[in-house]
Design a protein around this motif. Structure first.
Motif, mmCIF file in Angstrom:
data_model
loop_
_atom_site.group_PDB
_atom_site.id
_atom_site.type_symbol
_atom_site.label_atom_id
_atom_site.label_comp_id
_atom_site.label_asym_id
_atom_site.label_seq_id
_atom_site.Cartn_x
_atom_site.Cartn_y
_atom_site.Cartn_z
ATOM 1 N N GLY A 75 20.161 14.633 -76.537
ATOM 2 C CA GLY A 75 19.632 15.912 -76.991
ATOM 3 C C GLY A 75 18.231 16.129 -76.468
ATOM 4 O O GLY A 75 17.506 15.168 -76.196
ATOM 5 N N ILE A 76 17.876 17.394 -76.294
ATOM 6 C CA ILE A 76 16.521 17.738 -75.859
ATOM 7 C C ILE A 76 15.953 18.831 -76.754
ATOM 8 O O ILE A 76 16.691 19.585 -77.382
ATOM 9 C CB ILE A 76 16.464 18.196 -74.377
ATOM 10 N N SER A 77 14.635 18.910 -76.785
ATOM 11 C CA SER A 77 13.963 19.979 -77.516
ATOM 12 C C SER A 77 13.904 21.229 -76.651
ATOM 13 O O SER A 77 13.686 21.151 -75.444
ATOM 14 C CB SER A 77 12.528 19.572 -77.867
ATOM 15 N N THR A 78 14.104 22.377 -77.291
ATOM 16 C CA THR A 78 13.937 23.669 -76.629
ATOM 17 C C THR A 78 13.080 24.539 -77.551
ATOM 18 O O THR A 78 13.061 24.333 -78.769
ATOM 19 C CB THR A 78 15.290 24.358 -76.360
ATOM 20 N N HIS A 79 12.403 25.508 -76.939
ATOM 21 C CA HIS A 79 11.451 26.302 -77.711
ATOM 22 C C HIS A 79 11.608 27.804 -77.549
ATOM 23 O O HIS A 79 10.919 28.570 -78.211
ATOM 24 C CB HIS A 79 10.020 25.909 -77.320
ATOM 25 N N ASN A 91 24.549 16.889 -75.521
ATOM 26 C CA ASN A 91 25.384 16.993 -76.709
ATOM 27 C C ASN A 91 24.833 18.019 -77.696
ATOM 28 O O ASN A 91 25.583 18.598 -78.466
ATOM 29 C CB ASN A 91 25.502 15.640 -77.413
ATOM 30 N N TYR A 92 23.509 18.205 -77.687
ATOM 31 C CA TYR A 92 22.894 19.167 -78.601
ATOM 32 C C TYR A 92 21.505 19.513 -78.100
ATOM 33 O O TYR A 92 20.953 18.846 -77.211
ATOM 34 C CB TYR A 92 22.817 18.606 -80.028
ATOM 35 N N ILE A 93 20.953 20.574 -78.691
ATOM 36 C CA ILE A 93 19.542 20.907 -78.472
ATOM 37 C C ILE A 93 18.852 20.999 -79.826
ATOM 38 O O ILE A 93 19.469 21.352 -80.827
ATOM 39 C CB ILE A 93 19.349 22.232 -77.701
ATOM 40 N N GLY A 94 17.579 20.661 -79.826
ATOM 41 C CA GLY A 94 16.713 20.969 -80.947
ATOM 42 C C GLY A 94 16.016 22.266 -80.582
ATOM 43 O O GLY A 94 15.522 22.400 -79.462
ATOM 44 N N LEU A 95 15.992 23.244 -81.473
ATOM 45 C CA LEU A 95 15.394 24.550 -81.180
ATOM 46 C C LEU A 95 14.333 24.873 -82.224
ATOM 47 O O LEU A 95 14.590 24.849 -83.423
ATOM 48 C CB LEU A 95 16.472 25.640 -81.169
ATOM 49 N N GLY A 96 13.149 25.199 -81.745
ATOM 50 C CA GLY A 96 12.077 25.577 -82.670
ATOM 51 C C GLY A 96 10.733 25.531 -81.985
ATOM 52 O O GLY A 96 10.653 25.383 -80.785
ATOM 53 N N ALA A 97 9.752 25.719 -82.738
ATOM 54 C CA ALA A 97 9.619 25.508 -84.167
ATOM 55 C C ALA A 97 10.039 26.760 -84.942
ATOM 56 O O ALA A 97 9.758 27.884 -84.540
ATOM 57 C CB ALA A 97 8.199 25.141 -84.535
ATOM 58 N N TYR A 98 10.676 26.492 -86.093
ATOM 59 C CA TYR A 98 11.083 27.572 -86.977
ATOM 60 C C TYR A 98 9.858 28.169 -87.680
ATOM 61 O O TYR A 98 9.710 29.376 -87.779
ATOM 62 C CB TYR A 98 12.099 27.050 -87.989
ATOM 63 N N ARG A 99 8.995 27.302 -88.154
ATOM 64 C CA ARG A 99 7.740 27.750 -88.781
ATOM 65 C C ARG A 99 6.669 26.697 -88.483
ATOM 66 O O ARG A 99 6.974 25.620 -87.988
ATOM 67 C CB ARG A 99 7.889 27.987 -90.285
ATOM 68 N N LEU A 114 9.211 30.473 -83.879
ATOM 69 C CA LEU A 114 10.314 31.407 -83.661
ATOM 70 C C LEU A 114 10.666 32.217 -84.900
ATOM 71 O O LEU A 114 11.156 33.338 -84.788
ATOM 72 C CB LEU A 114 11.553 30.659 -83.172
ATOM 73 N N GLY A 115 10.459 31.648 -86.072
ATOM 74 C CA GLY A 115 10.784 32.369 -87.308
ATOM 75 C C GLY A 115 12.204 32.898 -87.290
ATOM 76 O O GLY A 115 13.141 32.198 -86.918
ATOM 77 N N SER A 116 12.368 34.165 -87.673
ATOM 78 C CA SER A 116 13.704 34.759 -87.786
ATOM 79 C C SER A 116 14.417 34.880 -86.440
ATOM 80 O O SER A 116 15.633 35.062 -86.406
ATOM 81 C CB SER A 116 13.606 36.130 -88.453
ATOM 82 N N LYS A 117 13.712 34.760 -85.317
ATOM 83 C CA LYS A 117 14.348 34.817 -83.990
ATOM 84 C C LYS A 117 15.136 33.546 -83.679
ATOM 85 O O LYS A 117 15.959 33.546 -82.771
ATOM 86 C CB LYS A 117 13.296 35.034 -82.900
ATOM 87 N N LEU A 118 14.894 32.463 -84.425
ATOM 88 C CA LEU A 118 15.550 31.191 -84.123
ATOM 89 C C LEU A 118 17.066 31.325 -84.148
ATOM 90 O O LEU A 118 17.748 30.887 -83.237
ATOM 91 C CB LEU A 118 15.099 30.108 -85.096
ATOM 92 N N ASP A 119 17.603 31.948 -85.171
ATOM 93 C CA ASP A 119 19.055 32.070 -85.302
ATOM 94 C C ASP A 119 19.660 32.854 -84.129
ATOM 95 O O ASP A 119 20.696 32.475 -83.580
ATOM 96 C CB ASP A 119 19.399 32.736 -86.633
ATOM 97 N N GLU A 120 19.021 33.938 -83.740
ATOM 98 C CA GLU A 120 19.517 34.750 -82.616
ATOM 99 C C GLU A 120 19.496 33.948 -81.312
ATOM 100 O O GLU A 120 20.452 33.962 -80.543
ATOM 101 C CB GLU A 120 18.667 36.013 -82.462
ATOM 102 N N ILE A 121 18.416 33.226 -81.068
ATOM 103 C CA ILE A 121 18.315 32.407 -79.863
ATOM 104 C C ILE A 121 19.342 31.276 -79.910
ATOM 105 O O ILE A 121 19.993 30.969 -78.910
ATOM 106 C CB ILE A 121 16.885 31.874 -79.675
#
Length: 187
Positions: A108-112, A126-134, A146-153
């Motif tokens: 897995g890798i981090s994505t922003h 296998n997966y990505i980490g996406l954020g930061a959420y807050r 990313l806040g509320s944009k996280l889910d859309e991305i």
């Protein structure tokens, strides 16, 4: 909600908590995955911690960055800067990592942002980490929340998505598979 527990050794040390206490809390919350992160220790100490976790935790065990220790766990997670330390071309870096850790292990890798998610879609992950959420006190170098944009991305990823950065147990997402929670577990 599916839980991916992030165990950061520096955070444990700062709060005077043992690895065993963290594992107990992760198990209490039914964490399916545990990532062990230690940015300051030598490889021998990280190996010792992975062995301890493996003996005391039955879920998937991921090591942060220390891909040379993949034989002691189920996979590896790497951030963008750590990928670039392997090779400036992140696509090449993932190919190198995949050749080292094999197909049987989790990668897995981090994505922003959306661009990094689209890049990740072209990688053998296998997966990505996406954020930061807050905002979060545990990461000092957050470039964008990313806040509320996280889910859309997240919905644009072909891989499983783990929401990272300031995620809390009661957060809700529709396009996210795992909530990555570290400091929120050990308040």
């Amino acid at each position: 909600m599916r839980l991916y527990a992030l165990c950061d050794q520096e955070l444990l040390d700062n709060r005077g908590l043992s690895l065993e206490e963290f594992l107990d809390t992760a198990k209490l919350h039914n964490a399916e995955i545990l990532q062990y992160r230690n940015k300051n220790a030598d490889i021998a100490f990280i190996k010792q911690q992975l062995i301890f976790i493996r003996k005391n935790y039955d879920g998937f065990l991921i090591v942060n960055d220390a891909y040379e220790l993949v034989d002691f766990c189920d996979g590896v997670h790497v951030g963008q800067e750590d990928l670039k330390a392997i090779d400036e071309d992140v696509f090449k870096a993932v190919k190198i990592l995949r050749s080292v850790i094999s197909k049987e292990k989790i990668l897995g890798i981090s994505t922003h942002n959306e661009e990094e998610v689209f890049q990740a879609n072209e990688m053998d992950l296998n997966y990505i980490g996406l954020g930061a959420y807050r905002d979060t006190a545990t990461k000092k170098d957050i470039s964008g929340v990313l806040g509320s944009k996280l889910d859309e991305i997240a919905s644009k990823s072909k891989h499983l998505v783990a929401a990272i950065g300031g995620v809390k147990l009661d957060d809700s997402f529709s396009s996210v598979t795992y909530h990555v929670i570290g400091s929120g577990l050990i308040k």
